[in-house]
Design an enzyme around this catalytic site. Structure first.
Site, PDB file in Angstrom:
ATOM      1  N   ALA A 100     -61.217 -60.331  75.372  1.00  0.00           N
ATOM      2  CA  ALA A 100     -62.216 -61.044  76.379  1.00  0.00           C
ATOM      3  C   ALA A 100     -62.838 -59.786  77.133  1.00  0.00           C
ATOM      4  O   ALA A 100     -64.200 -60.253  77.411  1.00  0.00           O
ATOM      5  CB  ALA A 100     -61.362 -61.881  77.091  1.00  0.00           C
ATOM      6  N   HIS A 101     -62.427 -58.859  77.303  1.00  0.00           N
ATOM      7  CA  HIS A 101     -62.894 -57.767  78.083  1.00  0.00           C
ATOM      8  C   HIS A 101     -64.282 -57.277  77.550  1.00  0.00           C
ATOM      9  O   HIS A 101     -65.360 -56.848  77.908  1.00  0.00           O
ATOM     10  CB  HIS A 101     -62.030 -56.640  78.404  1.00  0.00           C
ATOM     11  CG  HIS A 101     -61.334 -56.760  79.880  1.00  0.00           C
ATOM     12  ND1 HIS A 101     -60.352 -57.700  79.956  1.00  0.00           N
ATOM     13  CD2 HIS A 101     -61.362 -56.217  81.208  1.00  0.00           C
ATOM     14  CE1 HIS A 101     -59.886 -57.779  81.179  1.00  0.00           C
ATOM     15  NE2 HIS A 101     -60.529 -56.597  81.771  1.00  0.00           N
ATOM     16  N   LYS A 102     -63.766 -57.035  76.092  1.00  0.00           N
ATOM     17  CA  LYS A 102     -65.137 -56.420  75.145  1.00  0.00           C
ATOM     18  C   LYS A 102     -66.232 -57.570  75.179  1.00  0.00           C
ATOM     19  O   LYS A 102     -67.292 -57.365  75.355  1.00  0.00           O
ATOM     20  CB  LYS A 102     -64.378 -56.171  73.955  1.00  0.00           C
ATOM     21  CG  LYS A 102     -65.398 -55.577  72.875  1.00  0.00           C
ATOM     22  CD  LYS A 102     -64.530 -55.302  71.394  1.00  0.00           C
ATOM     23  CE  LYS A 102     -65.488 -54.658  70.723  1.00  0.00           C
ATOM     24  NZ  LYS A 102     -65.803 -55.384  69.363  1.00  0.00           N
TER      25      LYS A 102
END
Length: 174
Positions: free
Chosen positions: A34-36
């Site tokens: 999700a961060h990516k």
């Protein structure tokens, strides 16, 4: 314990490493993938002044297609080090996780008046009791643990300020 409303409207610079807080309002889960994706595509929802929880919740779906939270505990936050400073610049004010984070995160917290708090590992069943509602989910194609879950919480904690917005960290060598 200090209760903070999310989205955050108050000045977090008054909090110090070691303070114990809880959260009431809206938080989002976000792990590695999700961060990516946040950095590649932008946020699927407004994350300004919110809290991001490094967690992969256990969620079931009932016969009526409703999601039910079974457990939610922190995952190791250092895995998010490559992304976290850039994600903090997107607006979240509180990062929730487990374990230490690096100096790029410390500098981003200082620059943006944000904090990093740790949730106690092994308390996944306790934390789930503070979740009032699963409001939404984004990026289910990443799988349930990696999806970005939008959660309404009340008195979510205890959470310990591990890195404050003044550059102090509980993980420093003394």
């Amino acid at each position: 314990m200090i209760n903070i409303n999310v989205p955050v409207e108050e000045d977090l610079t008054k909090l110090k490493a070691g303070d114990v807080i809880s959260l009431t309002g809206t938080i989002f889960t976000a792990r590695d993938q999700a961060h990516k994706r946040l950095l590649e595509e932008g946020a699927p929802d407004d994350i300004e002044s919110t809290a991001l929880f490094h967690a992969g919740p256990i969620i079931t779906k009932d016969d009526d297609e409703n999601y039910n939270m079974v457990a939610i505990g922190p995952t190791t936050s250092m895995r998010m080090n490559p992304y976290q400073a850039d994600v903090i610049s997107m607006g979240p004010k509180i990062i929730i996780g487990k374990g230490g984070m690096d100096n790029t995160v410390r500098e981003a917290l200082k620059e943006h008046g944000a904090i990093y708090v740790v949730a106690t590992g092994g308390c996944a069943a306790l934390y789930v009791d503070a979740i009032e509602e699963i409001e939404d989910v984004s990026w289910l194609d990443l799988g349930m643990p990696e999806a970005m879950w939008k959660l309404k919480v009340k008195d979510f904690g205890p959470l310990i300020v591990a890195m404050d917005s003044n550059g102090n960290s509980l993980y420093d060598d003394h």
